[in-house]
Design a protein around this motif. Structure first.
Motif, mmCIF file in Angstrom:
data_model
loop_
_atom_site.group_PDB
_atom_site.id
_atom_site.type_symbol
_atom_site.label_atom_id
_atom_site.label_comp_id
_atom_site.label_asym_id
_atom_site.label_seq_id
_atom_site.Cartn_x
_atom_site.Cartn_y
_atom_site.Cartn_z
ATOM 1 N N THR A 19 -1.124 7.848 -6.193
ATOM 2 C CA THR A 19 -1.369 7.301 -4.846
ATOM 3 C C THR A 19 -0.498 8.059 -3.843
ATOM 4 O O THR A 19 0.731 8.051 -3.952
ATOM 5 C CB THR A 19 -1.042 5.790 -4.801
ATOM 6 O OG1 THR A 19 0.185 5.546 -5.485
ATOM 7 C CG2 THR A 19 -2.141 4.964 -5.437
ATOM 8 N N ASP A 20 -1.140 8.691 -2.879
ATOM 9 C CA ASP A 20 -0.443 9.590 -1.955
ATOM 10 C C ASP A 20 0.647 8.920 -1.129
ATOM 11 O O ASP A 20 1.610 9.562 -0.719
ATOM 12 C CB ASP A 20 -1.452 10.239 -0.994
ATOM 13 C CG ASP A 20 -2.247 11.340 -1.686
ATOM 14 O OD1 ASP A 20 -1.854 11.724 -2.808
ATOM 15 O OD2 ASP A 20 -3.246 11.787 -1.120
ATOM 16 N N HIS A 21 0.491 7.624 -0.854
ATOM 17 C CA HIS A 21 1.463 6.935 -0.004
ATOM 18 C C HIS A 21 2.627 6.351 -0.791
ATOM 19 O O HIS A 21 3.435 5.616 -0.236
ATOM 20 C CB HIS A 21 0.770 5.832 0.797
ATOM 21 C CG HIS A 21 -0.201 6.377 1.801
ATOM 22 N ND1 HIS A 21 -1.171 5.585 2.394
ATOM 23 C CD2 HIS A 21 -0.363 7.620 2.310
ATOM 24 C CE1 HIS A 21 -1.884 6.329 3.225
ATOM 25 N NE2 HIS A 21 -1.418 7.558 3.191
ATOM 26 N N GLY A 22 2.691 6.659 -2.078
ATOM 27 C CA GLY A 22 3.798 6.160 -2.889
ATOM 28 C C GLY A 22 3.403 4.975 -3.754
ATOM 29 O O GLY A 22 2.225 4.635 -3.879
ATOM 30 N N ASN A 56 0.792 -1.229 0.000
ATOM 31 C CA ASN A 56 0.000 0.000 0.000
ATOM 32 C C ASN A 56 0.826 1.281 0.000
ATOM 33 O O ASN A 56 0.274 2.365 0.128
ATOM 34 C CB ASN A 56 -0.944 0.001 1.209
ATOM 35 C CG ASN A 56 -1.846 -1.219 1.206
ATOM 36 O OD1 ASN A 56 -2.334 -1.624 0.159
ATOM 37 N ND2 ASN A 56 -2.045 -1.821 2.359
ATOM 38 N N GLY A 57 2.151 1.169 -0.113
ATOM 39 C CA GLY A 57 2.964 2.384 -0.171
ATOM 40 C C GLY A 57 4.299 2.222 0.532
ATOM 41 O O GLY A 57 4.659 1.147 1.032
ATOM 42 N N TYR A 58 5.039 3.335 0.585
ATOM 43 C CA TYR A 58 6.373 3.338 1.187
ATOM 44 C C TYR A 58 6.315 3.035 2.683
ATOM 45 O O TYR A 58 5.454 3.560 3.406
ATOM 46 C CB TYR A 58 7.029 4.719 1.016
ATOM 47 C CG TYR A 58 7.151 5.194 -0.411
ATOM 48 C CD1 TYR A 58 7.507 4.332 -1.435
ATOM 49 C CD2 TYR A 58 6.927 6.536 -0.725
ATOM 50 C CE1 TYR A 58 7.629 4.781 -2.743
ATOM 51 C CE2 TYR A 58 7.050 7.000 -2.033
ATOM 52 C CZ TYR A 58 7.399 6.104 -3.043
ATOM 53 O OH TYR A 58 7.518 6.557 -4.330
ATOM 54 N N ASN A 59 7.232 2.193 3.138
ATOM 55 C CA ASN A 59 7.407 1.900 4.569
ATOM 56 C C ASN A 59 6.146 1.360 5.230
ATOM 57 O O ASN A 59 5.950 1.525 6.433
ATOM 58 C CB ASN A 59 7.901 3.156 5.309
ATOM 59 C CG ASN A 59 9.204 3.671 4.716
ATOM 60 O OD1 ASN A 59 10.185 2.956 4.652
ATOM 61 N ND2 ASN A 59 9.196 4.920 4.251
ATOM 62 N N THR A 93 0.959 1.024 -9.342
ATOM 63 C CA THR A 93 1.048 2.484 -9.477
ATOM 64 C C THR A 93 2.472 2.884 -9.105
ATOM 65 O O THR A 93 3.099 2.252 -8.244
ATOM 66 C CB THR A 93 0.057 3.230 -8.566
ATOM 67 O OG1 THR A 93 0.452 3.058 -7.196
ATOM 68 C CG2 THR A 93 -1.366 2.716 -8.749
ATOM 69 N N LEU A 94 2.981 3.937 -9.763
ATOM 70 C CA LEU A 94 4.367 4.347 -9.539
ATOM 71 C C LEU A 94 4.443 5.687 -8.827
ATOM 72 O O LEU A 94 3.778 6.654 -9.221
ATOM 73 C CB LEU A 94 5.111 4.439 -10.879
ATOM 74 C CG LEU A 94 6.576 4.898 -10.811
ATOM 75 C CD1 LEU A 94 7.411 3.926 -9.980
ATOM 76 C CD2 LEU A 94 7.156 5.049 -12.212
ATOM 77 N N ALA A 95 5.278 5.750 -7.782
ATOM 78 C CA ALA A 95 5.565 6.981 -7.020
ATOM 79 C C ALA A 95 4.275 7.576 -6.456
ATOM 80 O O ALA A 95 3.333 6.852 -6.159
ATOM 81 C CB ALA A 95 6.331 7.969 -7.887
ATOM 82 N N LYS A 96 4.237 8.905 -6.304
ATOM 83 C CA LYS A 96 3.080 9.559 -5.688
ATOM 84 C C LYS A 96 2.208 10.266 -6.723
ATOM 85 O O LYS A 96 1.439 11.171 -6.381
ATOM 86 C CB LYS A 96 3.542 10.563 -4.628
ATOM 87 C CG LYS A 96 4.217 9.909 -3.433
ATOM 88 C CD LYS A 96 4.498 10.911 -2.333
ATOM 89 C CE LYS A 96 5.097 10.225 -1.104
ATOM 90 N NZ LYS A 96 5.350 11.169 0.005
#
Length: 498
Positions: A207-210, A139-142, A201-204
């Motif tokens: 998607t806000d979480h990356g 779902n995103g970074y970290n 999806t790539l980067a932000k």
């Protein structure tokens, strides 16, 4: 060769993190891939804990082996058995580097990382190789990766990607799928080499979480009708009914919500299509697997000149198929599908809807817009859903209904429910008569007693396979296809005669 079982056991002997209780542990084997899995619990929360080999000073040697393997990797591109070739090359590199491996454990540890980082799926390789996992979500970074586990449903894992790691990883997944993803085009739907469906999806950008990815895993061994009966999704009576209807060219739509098992059920019952019939399947990403040889699998294309389901369906009609399977109807292709149905082609498809009325409403209204008179060509609607039995989430066929026709006075589409699910007993009950079976009886010149006998014989064959735990896709297909050609042989061979 070192003992892989000892290696696996050493992984599983690892202590769980402090504060967690171990519920279950098991190794993950996938050809030559191996990792340890522990299902842990803290309070009421489950935790999927991946244990990978510890290298204890072999890290630099691992990195050098991987670097050398990546150099020769392009030469394996067109080879069928890439894994075998890579292992042979791995052994030669270990010899040429004169690496002294003091313990068998480290041989397998180095091999694990060599395969993981070259032809497999990096840090998510254990998840991809665990047959009990259906979906993988990042779902995103970290953020911890979540999975849908068949026994424990949605669980958090101990796998986490940092910003740069995740961006690089989703680009690698896109490349493995033979596709391109970039900041200019940050959304991608594709299929991984093993057939799993992936959305990236790539980067932000969107998607806000990356960066994110969601993988719906592809089963190596397709689900059979016997699996669906064993899981309680369908009853033996329902499956015998579908067997007879599909063999006699009744068209069918599987409807339900997301992850209700629509495509799985459609794929499983398609095994009932007569062996020599010409079949065309049309999908966005390949999911359908059939045992038939006279089969054309068609897939849409987005790059270059895009080819959508509508284009493929129009082309399919020129190929004179007897059966057309469409992964999911969503738009203008549905009208062409129903035109095909009206002109004598048998069609199967899936649709997002949670009731029989919902199916008809979706078909009749934008963006699908199938005329009511044309819907009469559809014979059967199967409604599926995810439900809870106690605390366990399961898939059940809620209803099998048939289209009767348009009422001449009210102009309302008339349907009848043949089977319904009784939630209090978790049982599938026949609650109405079947127009489709009556049409088959007339077409085959059977008496009602002969129709009942035919259904009972098929129920006995399905019961025999269930009792004997015959779940293998090819073996189930062999029995069903042999029965279509020589029913007496199967009845005698399985000992199911009256």
């Amino acid at each position: 060769m070192p003992d892989i079982k000892e290696f696996a056991q050493r992984l599983l002997d690892a202590e769980p993190p402090e504060g967690y209780d171990e519920i279950e542990s098991y190794p993950v084997y996938g050809g030559n891939i191996f990792a340890g899995i522990k299902i842990l619990e803290k309070g009421f929360d489950h935790y999927y804990y991946v244990i990978e080999p510890v290298l204890d000073g072999y890290e630099e040697k691992r990195d050098e082996i991987i670097r050398r393997l990546e150099f020769v990797l392009p030469s394996f591109e067109e080879k069928k058995d890439r894994t075998k070739l890579l292992i042979e090359t791995f052994d030669r590199i270990v010899d040429s580097m004169k690496i002294k491996i003091e313990d068998d454990y480290y041989y397998y540890a180095l091999l694990y990382y060599a395969l993981r980082e070259t032809i497999l799926y990096g840090p998510i390789t254990p998840l991809m190789k665990d047959r009990l996992i259906e979906d993988i979500s990042c779902n995103g970074y970290n953020k911890p990766i979540y999975i849908f586990h068949r026994n424990y449903q949605n669980i958090r894992t101990n796998i986490v990607f940092s910003d740069d790691e995740l961006d690089s990883f989703v680009i690698k997944l896109a490349q493995m799928s033979g596709k391109h993803i970039s900041i200019a085009e940050p959304l991608l739907d594709a299929s991984l080499p093993d057939g799993s469906r992936i959305q990236i999806t790539l980067a932000k950008e969107v998607t806000d979480h990356g960066s994110t990815f969601t993988i719906r895993k592809f089963r190596d061994d397709p689900v059979t009708p016997i699996d669906l009966i064993a899981w309680g999704t369908f009853s033996i009576e329902q499956m015998a009914y579908l067997w007879l209807c599909i063999e006699n060219k009744k068209s069918l739509i599987f409807a339900g919500g997301t992850a209700s098992g629509k495509t799985t059920s459609m794929n499983a019952v398609s095994i009932f299509i007569p062996k020599a019939s010409k079949i065309v399947t049309i999908e966005d990403t390949r999911e359908i697997m059939l045992p038939h040889e006279n089969w054309i699998p068609a897939v849409t294309r987005e790059s270059g000149k895009s080819i959508d389901m509508y284009d493929l369906l129009r082309a399919a009609l020129r190929q004179r198929p007897e059966y057309i399977l469409v992964g999911e109807v969503r738009g203008k292709e549905a009208l062409t599908l129903f035109q095909a149905m009206s002109t004598g082609h048998t069609t199967y498809s899936t649709l997002h809807a949670d009731s029989v009325n919902g199916v008809i409403h979706r078909l009749e209204n934008p963006p699908i817009n199938v005329p009511r008179a044309m819907i009469e060509a559809l014979d059967i609607i199967s409604i599926q859903s995810q439900v809870f039995i106690g605390k366990k989430r399961v898939r059940r066929n809620m209803e099998i209904a048939e289209i009767i026709g348009v009422d001449p006075h009210t102009k309302i589409m008339r349907t009848t429910t043949v089977f319904a699910w009784d939630s209090s007993k978790d049982a599938h009950v026949m609650v109405g008569s079947s127009k489709a079976l009556e049409e088959i009886r007339t077409l085959r010149s059977w008496s009602r007693k002969e129709l009942e006998r035919e259904l009972k014989t098929r129920e006995k064959i399905l019961q025999y396979m269930l009792d004997s735990n015959i779940r293998d896709f090819k073996e189930v297909a062999r029995i069903i296809q042999t029965y279509q050609i020589n029913p007496e042989k199967v009845v005698i061979e399985l000992g199911v005669q009256e």
